[in-house]
Design an enzyme around this catalytic site. Structure first.
Site, PDB file in Angstrom:
ATOM      1  N   ASP A  45      -0.502  19.275  43.124  1.00 29.01           N
ATOM      2  CA  ASP A  45      -1.611  20.317  43.040  1.00 29.01           C
ATOM      3  C   ASP A  45      -2.831  19.535  42.573  1.00 29.01           C
ATOM      4  O   ASP A  45      -2.733  18.635  41.741  1.00 29.01           O
ATOM      5  CB  ASP A  45      -1.437  21.535  42.302  1.00 29.01           C
ATOM      6  N   GLU A  82       0.510  21.479  37.723  1.00 26.73           N
ATOM      7  CA  GLU A  82      -0.131  20.575  36.285  1.00 26.73           C
ATOM      8  C   GLU A  82      -1.412  20.991  36.039  1.00 26.73           C
ATOM      9  O   GLU A  82      -1.906  21.409  34.797  1.00 26.73           O
ATOM     10  CB  GLU A  82       0.249  19.037  37.010  1.00 26.73           C
TER      11      GLU A  82
END
Length: 439
Positions: free
Chosen positions: A85, A147
């Site tokens: 991500d 994250e």
């Protein structure tokens, strides 16, 4: 036996494929690219020779990608971590080339996620490909997809099933180098806490010519609260926050000013060594304010204003205790009896990682082999919640935190990039590390 070598073109191709996907996992962004990034990561791992690649459902979050190669007899097991991500790209006009159209300029690959942290996935892939998918140690691949959101859901999943992810060493490819060509091991992480402050003073907007001078303005009150967070030198003025000395590599003030884009004539804030201010002391930043915009603003007192305060914390700091201290400070600093609403979120602990020991020694040797120069040990001002959580869950494991980003990578900003030479060197260092750990 010759050292397995990295294929630099395949390394770049893997990274470019990942960067093309706008895998922003924050609420309000389309979930499809995030799922595509998970699928592509799983596919690339399978292409690199891993069998049984799975996607782990993470409650209310993007899936994690997991795969495992059993350790040969007598060899340790190593977890290779990264995340797929990315941060939102921000304004399109701030980018020289589109954020999700990877572009090479002057030996650097530009695009969102090139440095944070899709390059980490590419490094792991390159190392596994160099061994033909059969490295000399046991491998557990763990690639997460949330994250950047700071939710920490994956940490809860690991804590609930610690045996599944247990290893002798964790290689966290979410760090970086102090400068291009200067291999770096990160030995400390700052923690993180977010406090949102809402100030209310009036039932509605009031004409400033009618009520100004007597009625309190919410934005002015909020500004006074924000100003109280630092002393005149710019040091954080909140009581009860940890402050540690820094005894690692120094950070040159002139270099820091240049790399951070500090304007001529503007002073740095705080006192003491720059590295200490950045790595082992707290910082508090107002990263956003909700109030009327200048364009179209009327001559009226503002009834409500809100700010998002982002605190970076010393590696030893309990994040909840830090948030409590900030909340207490805001309450004390609030003027004129204004009404306050305080919301705490995004708590993440810091960590002190071993700079010495068998794994750290092997990592330093691997970096020197990959880059051809001695290693630098330094902390990072950024928070990596999972890294800190893993250190807590597996206190007997050793940790390596490194990566291919550098002082020019502009992580979280426009024109994010990674040096392709350092990308290859980082991947070759990981090959050397896996061989070194096997020995």
């Amino acid at each position: 036996m010759s050292e397995p070598t990295v294929d630099p073109q395949r390394l770049q191709d893997d990274l470019e494929r990942l960067v093309r996907l706008p895998s922003v996992a924050f609420p309000g962004f389309p979930p499809e690219p995030v799922r595509e990034a998970a699928d592509l990561t799983a596919q690339l791992l399978a292409d690199a020779g891993l069998e049984g690649v799975t996607q782990i459902d993470v409650p209310d979050a993007a899936p994690a990608v997991f795969a495992e190669i059993p350790a040969p007899p007598g060899a340790p097991t190593v977890v290779l971590y990264a995340h797929y991500d990315v941060q939102p790209s921000g304004p399109e006009e701030a980018w020289t080339t589109p954020a999700f159209a990877p572009t090479v300029r002057d030996g650097r690959l530009y695009g969102r996620g090139t440095a944070d942290d899709k390059c980490g996935i590419a490094i792991h892939l390159a190392a596994l490909r160099a061994f033909g998918g059969r490295p000399p140690v046991g491998i557990k691949i763990l690639i997460e997809g949330e994250e950047e959101t700071g939710l920490g859901t994956l940490s809860e999943l690991v804590a609930a099933d610690p045996e599944r992810f247990r290893a002798d060493a964790f290689v966290i490819a979410d760090g970086g180098n102090v400068a291009t060509g200067k291999p770096t091991l990160t030995t400390s992480l700052r923690g993180f806490a977010v406090v949102e402050v809402t100030v209310r003073t009036l039932r509605d907007f009031v004409h400033s010519g009618v009520a100004g001078g007597a009625a309190p303005d919410a934005l002015v009150a909020l500004s006074r609260i924000i100003a109280s967070l630092h002393d005149d030198a710019g040091n954080v003025a909140v009581e009860g926050l940890d402050r540690l000395p820094w005894d690692g590599a120094a950070i040159d003030e002139a270099d820091f000013r240049r790399e951070s884009g500090v304007l001529d004539g503007v002073s740095l804030i705080g006192d003491g060594p720059v590295a200490e201010r950045l790595l082992t002391r707290p910082s508090i930043t107002a990263v956003g304010i909700d109030a009327p915009t200048v364009r179209g603003a009327g001559n009226a007192l503002i009834p409500e204003a809100r700010a998002k305060l982002s605190a970076r914390l010393a590696p030893t700091q309990d994040p909840q205790a830090a948030a409590d201290a900030i909340v207490a400070h805001v309450r004390r600093a609030a003027p004129w009896g204004v009404q306050l609403e305080l919301d705490v979120s995004g708590l993440a602990p810091g960590a002190l990682l071993a700079g010495q020991g068998p794994v750290a020694t092997a990592a330093a040797a691997a970096l020197e082999a990959g880059y051809g120069v001695p290693v630098t040990r330094i902390g990072t001002g950024g928070a990596i919640p999972l890294c800190a959580d893993l250190a807590r869950i597996y206190p007997d494991a050793e940790f390596v935190l490194w990566g291919a980003s550098d002082d020019r990578s502009r992580i979280h900003a426009s024109d994010e990039s990674v040096d392709l030479g350092d990308l290859e060197r980082a991947a070759q260092a990981e090959v050397a590390l896996l061989r070194g750990l096997a020995g």
